[in-house]
Write an enzyme that holds these catalytic residues in place. Structure first.
Site: not given
Ligand code: AP5
Ligand code: MG
Length: 212
Positions: A13, A88
């Site tokens: 994402k 989410r």
């Molecule tokens: P990346 O692009 O960073 O992936 P992402 O989908 O953004 O993954 P996140 O870990 O950020 O998602 P998340 O939903 O767990 O985290 P968030 O910060 O929202 O890519 C990942 C890796 O893969 C990178 O190394 C990249 O280079 C590689 N990559 C990307 N595309 C690729 C491809 N096509 N091929 C190969 N490699 C690739 O949330 C974190 C925490 O915050 C949650 O666990 C929760 O505790 C809290 N939180 C956040 N939002 C909420 C909400 N709305 N409600 C409740 N809690 C929340």
């Protein structure tokens, strides 16, 4: 264009959001980034959120709904926005629709990036992020001196990117967030993309889906 990026942790994402911003210049609203900033600043919100984030659990709905509404009320969202990691839960999606309706807006597209969970475990345990320019990268792309391939800044590993927490985040996604696929399908705005291909190929599909 008012966009939601859906997908499991590590689906890409944030990576696709960077490319959408380059092409369309929309503001990027990541509740994860907002929460990590609060944690880094040691605010009351950050201290509370960290407990959930480190365990790979969701921060309570009322907290994130409040943060998202506050951010969506800022004037830069007049041109549209990319929501990344919000909503989410179905409760969050309904609150979002209500808040947007009050502003005379709605979601134009929900792009769901689909990737196999085992691929995701590998991606997240090797993810690195730049402290300087926030570029998302991989351990393989950073130099032996641990510097960002984009700007040469220092990179770090997220606290929740260890295998145990990643597996819990994937379970939480299946339980609480995957139902949003049907939610947005039933609203007629879902676009599903195969995210298990090179970044630029995934992005080409995102563009095609949004321009269709
Ligand atoms: P990346 O692009 O960073 O992936 P992402 O989908 O953004 O993954 P996140 O870990 O950020 O998602 P998340 O939903 O767990 O985290 P968030 O910060 O929202 O890519 C990942 C890796 O893969 C990178 O190394 C990249 O280079 C590689 N990559 C990307 N595309 C690729 C491809 N096509 N091929 C190969 N490699 C690739 O949330 C974190 C925490 O915050 C949650 O666990 C929760 O505790 C809290 N939180 C956040 N939002 C909420 C909400 N709305 N409600 C409740 N809690 C929340
Ligand atoms: Mg992300």
């Amino acid at each position: 264009m008012n966009l939601v990026l859906l997908g499991a942790p590590g689906a890409g994402k944030g990576t696709q959001a960077e490319k959408i911003i380059e092409k369309w210049g929309l503001p990027h609203i990541s509740t994860g980034d907002i929460l990590r900033k609060a944690v880094a600043e040691g605010t009351e919100l950050g201290l509370e959120a960290k407990k959930y984030m480190d365990a790979g659990e969701l921060v309570p709905d009322d907290v994130v709904i409040g943060l998202a509404k506050e951010r969506l009320a800022q004037p830069d969202t007049g041109v549209g926005f990319i929501l990344d990691g919000f909503p989410r839960t179905v409760v969050q999606a309904e609150a979002l629709d209500g808040a947007l309706a009050d502003l005379g807006k709605s979601i134009d597209a929900a792009v769901a990036i689909v990737v196999d969970p085992e691929v995701i475990v590998g991606r997240l345990t090797s993810r690195r992020t730049c402290k300087e320019c926030a570029k998302i990268t991989t351990v393989a792309a950073v130099g032996p001196d641990g510097t960002c391939p984009a700007c040469g800044g220092e990179v770090y590993q997220r606290d929740d990117d260890n295998e145990t927490t990643v597996r819990n985040r994937l379970d939480v996604y299946e339980r609480s967030t995957a139902p949003l696929i049907d939610y947005y399908r039933s609203h007629g705005v879902l676009r599903e993309i195969d995210g298990d291909r090179p970044v630029d190929e995934v992005f080409a599909d995102v563009v095609a889906a949004l321009e269709a």
